[in-house]
Scaffold this motif. Structure first.
Motif, PDB file in Angstrom:
ATOM      1  N   UNK A  85      65.547   4.699  58.053  1.00 13.84           N
ATOM      2  CA  UNK A  85      64.628   4.667  56.904  1.00 13.84           C
ATOM      3  C   UNK A  85      65.366   4.226  55.643  1.00 13.84           C
ATOM      4  N   UNK A 190      63.720  14.469  49.383  1.00 18.75           N
ATOM      5  CA  UNK A 190      62.804  14.628  50.519  1.00 18.75           C
ATOM      6  C   UNK A 190      62.530  16.112  50.752  1.00 18.75           C
ATOM      7  N   UNK A 302      54.108  21.805  56.795  1.00 18.10           N
ATOM      8  CA  UNK A 302      53.189  20.933  56.070  1.00 18.10           C
ATOM      9  C   UNK A 302      53.892  19.657  55.598  1.00 18.10           C
ATOM     10  N   UNK A 303      55.065  19.813  54.988  1.00 13.13           N
ATOM     11  CA  UNK A 303      55.770  18.645  54.448  1.00 13.13           C
ATOM     12  C   UNK A 303      56.206  17.668  55.530  1.00 13.13           C
ATOM     13  N   UNK A 305      54.609  17.053  58.275  1.00  9.47           N
ATOM     14  CA  UNK A 305      53.483  16.509  59.047  1.00  9.47           C
ATOM     15  C   UNK A 305      53.406  14.993  58.920  1.00  9.47           C
ATOM     16  N   UNK A 306      53.940  14.452  57.816  1.00 12.34           N
ATOM     17  CA  UNK A 306      53.817  13.008  57.594  1.00 12.34           C
ATOM     18  C   UNK A 306      54.675  12.185  58.548  1.00 12.34           C
ATOM     19  N   UNK A 307      55.639  12.814  59.206  1.00 11.99           N
ATOM     20  CA  UNK A 307      56.477  12.049  60.140  1.00 11.99           C
ATOM     21  C   UNK A 307      55.782  12.015  61.492  1.00 11.99           C
ATOM     22  N   UNK A 308      54.797  11.118  61.598  1.00 18.13           N
ATOM     23  CA  UNK A 308      53.925  11.131  62.775  1.00 18.13           C
ATOM     24  C   UNK A 308      54.086   9.882  63.637  1.00 18.13           C
ATOM     25  N   UNK A 310      53.322   6.939  62.753  1.00 20.71           N
ATOM     26  CA  UNK A 310      52.384   5.877  62.387  1.00 20.71           C
ATOM     27  C   UNK A 310      53.046   4.906  61.414  1.00 20.71           C
ATOM     28  N   UNK A 311      53.777   5.457  60.422  1.00 23.87           N
ATOM     29  CA  UNK A 311      54.418   4.587  59.446  1.00 23.87           C
ATOM     30  C   UNK A 311      55.902   4.942  59.345  1.00 23.87           C
ATOM     31  N   UNK A 312      56.702   4.084  58.871  1.00 27.84           N
ATOM     32  CA  UNK A 312      58.052   4.245  58.332  1.00 27.84           C
ATOM     33  C   UNK A 312      59.113   4.828  59.273  1.00 27.84           C
ATOM     34  N   UNK A 326      46.776   8.956  71.362  1.00 24.76           N
ATOM     35  CA  UNK A 326      47.308   9.213  70.026  1.00 24.76           C
ATOM     36  C   UNK A 326      48.129  10.505  70.011  1.00 24.76           C
ATOM     37  N   UNK A 330      52.078  11.139  69.052  1.00 21.75           N
ATOM     38  CA  UNK A 330      52.542  12.102  68.043  1.00 21.75           C
ATOM     39  C   UNK A 330      53.585  13.042  68.657  1.00 21.75           C
ATOM     40  N   UNK A 334      57.549  13.189  67.586  1.00 12.54           N
ATOM     41  CA  UNK A 334      58.046  14.358  66.864  1.00 12.54           C
ATOM     42  C   UNK A 334      59.007  15.177  67.727  1.00 12.54           C
TER      43      UNK A 334
ATOM     44  N   UNK B  48      59.660  12.112  50.065  1.00 10.68           N
ATOM     45  CA  UNK B  48      60.271  12.387  48.769  1.00 10.68           C
ATOM     46  C   UNK B  48      59.390  12.164  47.561  1.00 10.68           C
ATOM     47  N   UNK B  82      45.161  20.497  56.428  1.00  8.93           N
ATOM     48  CA  UNK B  82      45.979  19.768  57.404  1.00  8.93           C
ATOM     49  C   UNK B  82      45.185  19.288  58.604  1.00  8.93           C
ATOM     50  N   UNK B  89      47.827   9.733  55.626  1.00 10.40           N
ATOM     51  CA  UNK B  89      49.276   9.474  55.675  1.00 10.40           C
ATOM     52  C   UNK B  89      50.158  10.720  55.587  1.00 10.40           C
ATOM     53  N   UNK B  90      49.792  11.721  54.815  1.00 10.54           N
ATOM     54  CA  UNK B  90      50.687  12.870  54.648  1.00 10.54           C
ATOM     55  C   UNK B  90      50.500  13.910  55.746  1.00 10.54           C
TER      56      UNK B  90
END
Lengths: 472, 491
Positions: A85, A190, A302-303, A305-308, A310-312, A326, A330, A334, B48, B82, B89-90
């Motif tokens: 990343x 992060x 919660x924070x 959760x975005x590492x799924x 799908x992106x980045x 899907x 996931x 993960x 971040x 959630x 995205x989040x």
């Protein structure tokens, strides 16, 4: 450098030379910015003497925990998932350091996403304690602490969610400070647990930390939880004898005898310097670890959760049939991307927020947190600062901590400052018989950083623990 | 015969607020922009980065809340909701759970006619939240089935308005939504564009059946994502019938937890099962630690309250009570929007009587606007000119037909009434001059005269046009009469 006796390039070259010499063994760095650090140094050298004076951190080599985003430079968080990343934005801390004339020489190792206390949960390698081979340098900001302790850089940036700056500072024999929540912008840092995370600082003395802190602190429009220190913030108290509280019931019996001995001696030394010490009571302190881990894990789940996938980040495919659903994608991404400690915390955090358990765990932890904060508000009406051990033990051997709950108890003295949002600073107060450093922690009221820094500076003016260097 | 049940409806309406940027970042909110062109690290959920609240969205939400007669919370809170989905995205949506910005309001569904009474619908709450992105399924890349994600909409500001289950039946539900849309557009809170998804409706429906005096509620069904008034009406009607058939076969009553979620297929006119309660999602709400509590200064809220424009209900009341219009006329005019009402007021102030102004706004002016696809703001004739024009008609200086002509000339030639009056006397046309013009034209157009005498009445049309060009203030009927009279007098 300001006087022109040496050049920034020379200083930066020396820092990189030491990294190249020692880091293969210590594992403090995940990336070393050889070219960009040198060209930044040369650019500073090219400035006129009067221009150079505008930079309070002119030419200071700094190491940055690899949890801060750096534009165009890999930012891994110590995780396989973010191995490739590269953000296209800088963390505010990074921006302000560079703006003050500091030169970033590299990004340092850490427990994945800041979750761990020994550095062993880095997906890449465990950082070594420079004082003793095969001992941990602490965590999660292990690389930043070791880089400063081994004199590869004079100072470094870390993050502290429950002690991740103070505990490695104690284990590595250096000074580390976590400021008041909101004093330093979290933009580009992060997130692990957003209500607890704060950027923190490592250096060999409290005076160096003071310079760093004032260069990066202050409100940032990109972080709504950041603030300027209020004008009525506790004054620096230079010279005034302080009332120093300690809470012996909180730590007696829970800590190594050697740690207790040296912390007691540091208290005596402060008394000798003219300060007054009083025993205080923090009745809700015993709930701190439980409350901390519930809240930190809930926010982490919660924070993260975005590492799924799908992106980045990389996207994993489960073995077996094609194409995966899907949820299979996931799960595979993960499961393969996160290490065991991160997975454990996501699972527990998700559980704590789930329907039927939310009140019992998350809400209850928030109530405990309020009670702890109220304890501190009350205590700071009576005393100026609190003092105690930073960690119950000295550095532990790598591979010795198998039980996660036992590891969590190692944070028993540091998490309260994060729950309450108050500043805390760890400074070296002695060495064990085995030659491992011991740190004491001073905790101040909200926005009381200057008071902590002055007190530690006064201690360091009259002792030399902070000047001792590990043999490399 | 009326149905043996009452249809009970409560709504959740998602309104996209008319801001230039998103709720928590500076990206533009723009419909139909190239995919993912309105995105940044914040709305893409990159590591971040942090949300920064858009104050304008809060202002619009407060304005809507005040228009809905809601209490405005001095302190409200942001919560994370959630769920995993590729266009979120989040992995969570920032919303407001237990401390919404607006709560406890109401909106009246207007009366059917002059005789009917309006019905009050309670608004439980209205809260701010961010929208998700869009998934576009069914594409192929290199022979592989793929879905695309467009995050342009991710982070767009939404106001979710939740009503109490006070609506009865499909027709009233539709009327309520029309009233709500008019109110919000009048407050300039939303563009109200339903094709673009600026107003999306979830409807909770169940029946109250009354077998032998015992009032029984059937299980509740939620129909998701209805995006037209007609769709809402059809879905409620369909669902009511389906629920009644279901009730007759299984006699299952409402109890907490047996709610079903369904989708609506507008083409087939059918709803379909999405999930039963047992599969309901656990959103694991908790307060968003990245956003401080939202604290509003009561003085600021009062400033907004004072600046609020009149609601459609207040506008209708003004038209009926001050200007003597009928309920029907008031409904039609108010539906055309607040600028039309302002135009109406100015025209009346210029001396016209209200009823003719209303008629013209609903007739000629509306037609001209339709032809030109424009809004009243772009209409070339000022309200004062229309008012004076209609006053001239009222005073007998102009016939209705001539006034209509003049209006067209004012629009097509962008002329003011003043310049028209200066060029063309509004004195009654001199009869001798009219006859003179007619004679000249008869002389110049013998074929047309011959055709008329042979029985083709339409043959005179072009001549009448020429008379009107020669004498612009001539009454076309007088021109026609004079011309025909003169032809008949020919030997």
């Amino acid at each position: 450098m300001q006087a022109g006796e040496t050049t920034v390039a020379n200083v930066v070259r020396e820092s990189i030379r030491r990294i190249d010499r020692d880091d293969l063994r210590l594992g403090a760095f995940l990336s070393v910015w050889r070219e960009s650090a040198l060209s930044a140094a040369q650019a500073l050298d090219a400035l006129s003497a009067s221009d150079r004076r505008r930079f309070p951190l002119l030419g200071v080599p700094v190491a940055v925990k690899d949890l801060f985003c750096t534009r165009g430079e890999r930012t891994t968080c110590g995780s396989r998932l973010l191995e490739s990343f590269t953000p296209h934005y800088d963390a505010t801390v990074v921006e302000r350091l560079v703006g003050a004339g500091a030169v970033i020489v590299g990004k340092t190792n850490l427990d994945e996403f800041g979750m761990g206390s020994t550095g062993e949960f880095s997906a890449f390698r465990a950082t070594q304690n420079p004082w003793c081979q095969n001992y941990s340098g602490g965590g999660s900001s292990s690389g930043s602490a070791v880089a400063v302790a081994a004199r590869m850089v004079p100072c470094a940036i870390g993050t502290d969610t429950g002690g991740s700056v103070r505990q490695p500072a104690a284990w590595c024999g250096i000074t580390g400070m976590k400021p008041t929540y909101g004093a330093v912008s979290r933009f580009g840092m992060i997130a692990f647990a957003s209500s607890l995370d704060q950027a923190g600082f490592f250096a060999n003395s409290a005076r160096d930390i003071e310079l760093l802190f004032h260069a990066v602190a202050g409100r940032d429009v990109r972080d709504m939880t950041s603030r300027d220190a209020p004008p009525e913030s506790p004054e620096s108290d230079s010279g005034r004898p302080l009332r120093i509280g300690y809470c012996p019931t909180g730590w007696r019996g829970n800590i190594d005898a050697e740690v207790e001995h040296h912390v007691q001696r540091s208290i005596e030394h402060l008394r000798h310097l003219g300060h007054q010490t009083v025993a205080v009571d923090l009745p809700h302190e015993r709930f701190a670890i439980a409350a901390y881990y519930v809240i930190a894990m809930a926010e982490a789940a919660s924070n993260l959760a975005r590492y799924d996938g799908v992106r980045m980040t990389s996207r994993a495919s489960p073995s077996g049939h094609e194409p995966p659903t899907l949820s299979e994608m996931y799960a595979a991404t993960r499961f393969q991307g996160f290490g065991p400690e991160v997975r454990r915390r996501i699972l527990l955090g998700t559980f704590c927020l789930s329907h039927g358990f939310h009140d019992q765990y998350y809400q209850q932890a928030c109530r405990a947190r309020r009670a702890i904060r109220d304890d501190y508000a009350r205590v700071f009406e009576d005393v100026d600062v609190l003092i105690g051990p930073t960690s119950p033990t000295t550095a532990v051997p790598l591979g010795s901590q198998r039980d996660p709950v036992a590891a969590y108890w190692g944070d028993v003295f540091t998490v309260s400052a994060n729950l309450a949002g108050i500043p805390a600073l760890s400074f070296p107060v002695g060495f064990s018989a085995a030659g491992l450093p011991i740190g004491a922690q001073v905790v101040g009221p909200w926005w009381g950083e200057n008071r902590l820094l002055k007190l530690a500076a006064a201690f360091q003016d009259t002792t030399d623990f902070h000047q001792r260097k590990p043999a490399l | 015969m009326s149905a043996p049940y009452e249809v009970v409806v409560g709504l959740e309406v998602h309104v996209q607020l008319q801001t230039t940027s998103k709720l928590f970042c500076g990206c533009a909110v723009q419909f139909a922009a190239p995919p993912n062109s309105c995105t940044c690290p914040v709305c893409c959920g990159m590591p971040g980065v942090l949300p920064v609240l858009n104050a304008r969205a809060v202002e619009l939400a407060v304005r809507a809340g005040l228009g809905l007669h809601c209490e405005i919370a001095r302190r409200s809170r942001w919560d994370r909701k959630h769920y995993f989905y590729p266009d979120l995205p989040k992995g969570y949506q920032i919303s407001q759970l237990d401390q919404p910005l607006c709560f406890q309001g109401w909106l009246d569904v207007p009366a059917e006619s002059d005789q009917g009474a309006s019905r009050r619908v309670r608004i439980a709450r209205a809260h701010l939240e961010e929208d998700a992105g869009k998934s576009l399924h069914g594409g192929t890349v290199a022979g592989q089935d793929v879905s695309f994600i467009d995050l342009n909409r991710a982070g767009a500001p939404l106001l979710e308005i939740v009503t109490e289950p006070d609506l009865r039946g499909a027709d009233e539900t539709r009327k309520f939504l029309i009233e709500l849309r008019q109110l919000l557009m009048g407050l300039a809170v939303t563009d109200g564009n339903m094709q673009e998804g600026s107003l999306r409706v979830d409807a909770n429906i169940n029946l109250h059946v009354d077998p032998g005096g015992r009032n029984i509620a059937t299980p509740i069904v939620e129909i998701k994502n209805l995006n037209s008034f007609r769709g809402v009406q059809r879905a409620v009607d369909y669902e009511a019938q389906r629920l009644y058939a279901q009730w007759q076969s299984d006699r299952i009553e409402h109890r907490p937890g047996n709610k079903q979620t369904r989708g609506w297929d507008d083409e087939r006119g059918e709803s379909y099962l999405l999930r039963e309660k047992e599969e309901a999602e656990d959103y694991r709400y908790f307060p968003d630690p990245d956003l401080p509590e939202l604290e509003l200064d009561p003085n600021w809220v009062e400033t907004i309250r004072i600046s609020l424009s009149q609601s459609p209900a207040e506008l209708r009341c003004e038209l009926i009570e001050q200007h003597g219009l009928s309920q029907y006329d008031a409904d039609v005019l108010v539906a055309q929007g607040a600028p039309v009402i302002e135009y109406f007021r100015q025209a009346v102030a210029a001396g016209a009587k209200p009823k003719p102004v209303a008629n013209w706004l609903m007739g000629d002016v509306a037609n001209l606007l339709n032809e030109r696809q424009g809004s009243i703001a772009e209409f070339p004739v000022t309200a004062a000119d229309l008012g004076r024009l209609l006053a001239l008609v009222d005073q007998g200086h102009l016939t209705q037909a001539l006034a209509r002509d003049w209006l067209r000339i004012m629009v097509s030639d962008r002329q003011t009434l003043g310049s028209l009056l200066a060029n063309h006397s509004r004195e009654p046309v001199d009869a001798e001059r009219l006859r003179q013009v007619c004679r000249e034209l008869m002389h110049a157009n013998p074929q047309a005269v011959a055709a008329f005498r042979a029985g083709k009445a339409a043959a005179l049309g072009p001549l009448i046009g020429q008379i009107r060009r020669a004498i612009p203030n001539v009454d076309p009927r007088a021109a026609q009469n004079t011309l025909q009279q003169l032809i008949r007098e020919l030997p």
